[in-house]
Design a protein around this motif. Sequence first.
Motif, PDB file in Angstrom:
ATOM      1  N   ASN A  49      22.786 -38.860  57.331  1.00  0.00           N
ATOM      2  CA  ASN A  49      23.232 -40.244  57.277  1.00  0.00           C
ATOM      3  C   ASN A  49      22.909 -41.043  58.541  1.00  0.00           C
ATOM      4  O   ASN A  49      22.731 -42.261  58.465  1.00  0.00           O
ATOM      5  N   GLU A 292      26.800 -45.499  50.140  1.00  0.00           N
ATOM      6  CA  GLU A 292      25.536 -44.980  50.662  1.00  0.00           C
ATOM      7  C   GLU A 292      25.708 -43.733  51.529  1.00  0.00           C
ATOM      8  O   GLU A 292      24.708 -43.115  51.922  1.00  0.00           O
ATOM      9  N   SER A 294      26.119 -40.026  52.097  1.00  0.00           N
ATOM     10  CA  SER A 294      25.840 -38.842  51.281  1.00  0.00           C
ATOM     11  C   SER A 294      26.389 -37.582  51.940  1.00  0.00           C
ATOM     12  O   SER A 294      26.538 -37.519  53.158  1.00  0.00           O
TER      13      SER A 294
END
Length: 328
Positions: A49, A292, A294
């Motif tokens: 990320n 967004e 993950s």
Amino acid sequence: MKKHRLERLRSLAVCAGAGGLALGLEQAGFDPVLLLDNRPVACETLRLNRPTWRVLETDLLGFDPVEHQEAYDVDLLAAGLPRVKASAAVRRESSDEEIRMLEATIMLMHGVQPRALLIENVPDLVSKPAYESIRAYVATELEHLGYRHCWFVVNAMHHGVPQDWKQGVLVAFKGNVIDGFVTPAPDTEVPITVGEALCASMAARGWPHAAAWAAQADRVAPTLVGGSWNRGGADLGPTGSKRSWARMRVNGGTVADEVPGPGFPWDMSLGVRGMVALTVEQAACLQGFPDEWSFTGRKTARYRQVGHASPPPVARVLGLAVRAALGY
């Protein structure tokens, strides 16, 4: 009027996990110079990320800041430590790993000398008599180093997270800076319900009963529990939590691979077979993670990371309160 950007401050994050605390602090203007965690899957999540973050896969108990000069003189040392056990028999001298991690974080203050400290853990740590010796140890060490501190409790549901999760928080500052620290006040907005948070995702594969399900899931979630890394599969917590989930027609005994499709029943007479199960992504939503963000690994490992994480929105308000006390 021109909008001013936050002046960026520097932080060191220990027991960083999947990044919930670090993400919220990033939103509050703290950029980590180094993040520590001892689980490979959590470190993979952090790197996935935020490729620019420097992530060190190591045990906090063996970390030596002398070997990592960037850790010195940061603005904030932040720790989302493993939850201490709720037990009347707790002693500071306990061999429990959770207590040793707390002590190791306090000892790290001797070398790092940050301007501020932020530790998040269970609410019992703040006031329960069983933890008095631990609080006394923390007070003695911090005062010896010239820090003043305070303990308080926040509830994630009062800061934009659709979950009833109380967190015990310790903050400390050098000198008299703590006089300017203001504990974050609860939001005035009505807490988000599970149905409001998850209705769109429940309908994503065409389940026709998503709106009806969401209408009756009209309360915040019970506290998500990550469970033990050493045994069992993924579920949403102990028996009491599962009963709370069942009242919202959620099967708390498992974690789903995907949201319900068009043929999934909506029949109260079917018992658990008529209940939906949450996916890892939906659990992450209830923790306040953005879509967004993950998580790496297999399903159980991904859920463990979510369940053990600090909700980013809470970390953000705590970070803003810390930076305000520091004069930013």
